[in-house]
Design an enzyme around this catalytic site. Structure first.
Site, PDB file in Angstrom:
ATOM      1  N   LYS A 137       0.824  -1.212   0.000  1.00 37.69           N
ATOM      2  CA  LYS A 137       0.000   0.000   0.000  1.00 37.69           C
ATOM      3  C   LYS A 137       0.858   1.261   0.000  1.00 37.69           C
ATOM      4  O   LYS A 137       2.040   1.246   0.324  1.00 37.69           O
ATOM      5  CB  LYS A 137      -0.948   0.000   1.206  1.00 37.69           C
ATOM      6  CG  LYS A 137      -2.122  -0.946   1.005  1.00 37.69           C
ATOM      7  CD  LYS A 137      -3.225  -0.692   1.987  1.00 37.69           C
ATOM      8  CE  LYS A 137      -4.445  -1.522   1.619  1.00 37.69           C
ATOM      9  NZ  LYS A 137      -5.524  -1.353   2.579  1.00 37.69           N
ATOM     10  N   ARG A 171      -3.957  -9.856   4.929  1.00 37.68           N
ATOM     11  CA  ARG A 171      -4.371  -9.857   3.528  1.00 37.68           C
ATOM     12  C   ARG A 171      -3.136  -9.499   2.716  1.00 37.68           C
ATOM     13  O   ARG A 171      -2.573  -8.421   2.904  1.00 37.68           O
ATOM     14  CB  ARG A 171      -5.484  -8.840   3.284  1.00 37.68           C
ATOM     15  CG  ARG A 171      -5.965  -8.893   1.841  1.00 37.68           C
ATOM     16  CD  ARG A 171      -7.002  -7.871   1.511  1.00 37.68           C
ATOM     17  NE  ARG A 171      -8.059  -7.876   2.494  1.00 37.68           N
ATOM     18  CZ  ARG A 171      -8.753  -6.788   2.840  1.00 37.68           C
ATOM     19  NH1 ARG A 171      -8.478  -5.627   2.308  1.00 37.68           N
ATOM     20  NH2 ARG A 171      -9.709  -6.856   3.721  1.00 37.68           N
TER      21      ARG A 171
END
Length: 192
Positions: A137, A171
Site C-alpha cells: 500500500k 491480507r
C-alpha cells in the site's frame, strides 16, 4: 457487471478448488447474497463497513457468514468508537463472526496509518479477530519513496509488526513472504 465478473472467477475457483474457503470483497448486499447462495462463498469483506448499502448488515445476518468490518474512520478514538458501535449493531442482529479490519489506507493520512499500526494491539479490546491489509500500500511506498513493486520488504516489516501486535489475519499479495513472516514471528513468540 460486478456479479458477472465474480461469477466467472468463483465458478473457476469452485471447479479447481472445491474445498477452498472463499472471501468476496463487495459493498453491495445483493452481490454478497448471490456469492454466498450460488457459489458457497464463506466470508463477506465489506470495505465500506456497511455504509455503502443499508441492507448489508441484515443480509450478512440472514446468511450467517463471517463478516469483515472495515473502518474508514480516523483518528484513533473515532475509529475505535465506530468499530465498537458497528460490532454491537451486528451482534444485536445475530452476526456472531465479525472480523475487524482497521482499514489501513481508507480515509487515513500517512501519519494516521502509522499511528494505527503503533496502537494496533488496542483493537483486541473489541474482542474480534483482527485482519490487517497493508500489502504494497501507499503507506509503505510513499514513506520509502519507492513503487508498489519495490515495496515487498516494507510490507514484510509491517506484517511482522502487525503479527507481533496480535494480528490474526494478513491480507497479502506475496503469500510466500507473508508465510515466512508468520513462521518466524510464531517461533519468536514461542521462545519469549
Amino acid at each position: 457487471e460486478e456479479m458477472e465478473r465474480l461469477a466467472i472467477a468463483l465458478s473457476a475457483l469452485r471447479d479447481a478448488l472445491p474445498e477452498a474457503v472463499l472471501s468476496v470483497d463487495t459493498f453491495r448486499a445483493s452481490v454478497a447474497e448471490r456469492c454466498v447462495r450460488e457459489f458457497g462463498v464463506q466470508i463477506i469483506n465489506d470495505v465500506s463497513g456497511g455504509e455503502a448499502d443499508e441492507h448489508m448488515f441484515a443480509t450478512v445476518a440472514d446468511l450467517q457468514v463471517p463478516y469483515v468490518l472495515t473502518s474508514t474512520k480516523a483518528p484513533w478514538n473515532d475509529l475505535m468508537y465506530d468499530l465498537a458501535e458497528r460490532i454491537n449493531q451486528l451482534h444485536l442482529m445475530g452476526v456472531n463472526d465479525v472480523i475487524v479490519d482497521p482499514g489501513f489506507g481508507f480515509g487515513k493520512t500517512l501519519d494516521e496509518n502509522y499511528r494505527l499500526m503503533a496502537h494496533l494491539e488496542e483493537l483486541h479490546q473489541l474482542a474480534c479477530p483482527v485482519l490487517v491489509g497493508v500489502s504494497r500500500k501507499s503507506m509503505i511506498y510513499k514513506q520509502l519513496n519507492t513503487t508498489p513493486t519495490e515495496s515487498l520488504n516494507g510490507t514484510t516489516v509491517l506484517h511482522t509488526v502487525a503479527l507481533m501486535k496480535g494480528t490474526h489475519i494478513l491480507r497479502v499479495h506475496d503469500v510466500k513472504a507473508a508465510r515466512e513472516a508468520i513462521l518466524l514471528t510464531e517461533k519468536l513468540k514461542a521462545n519469549s
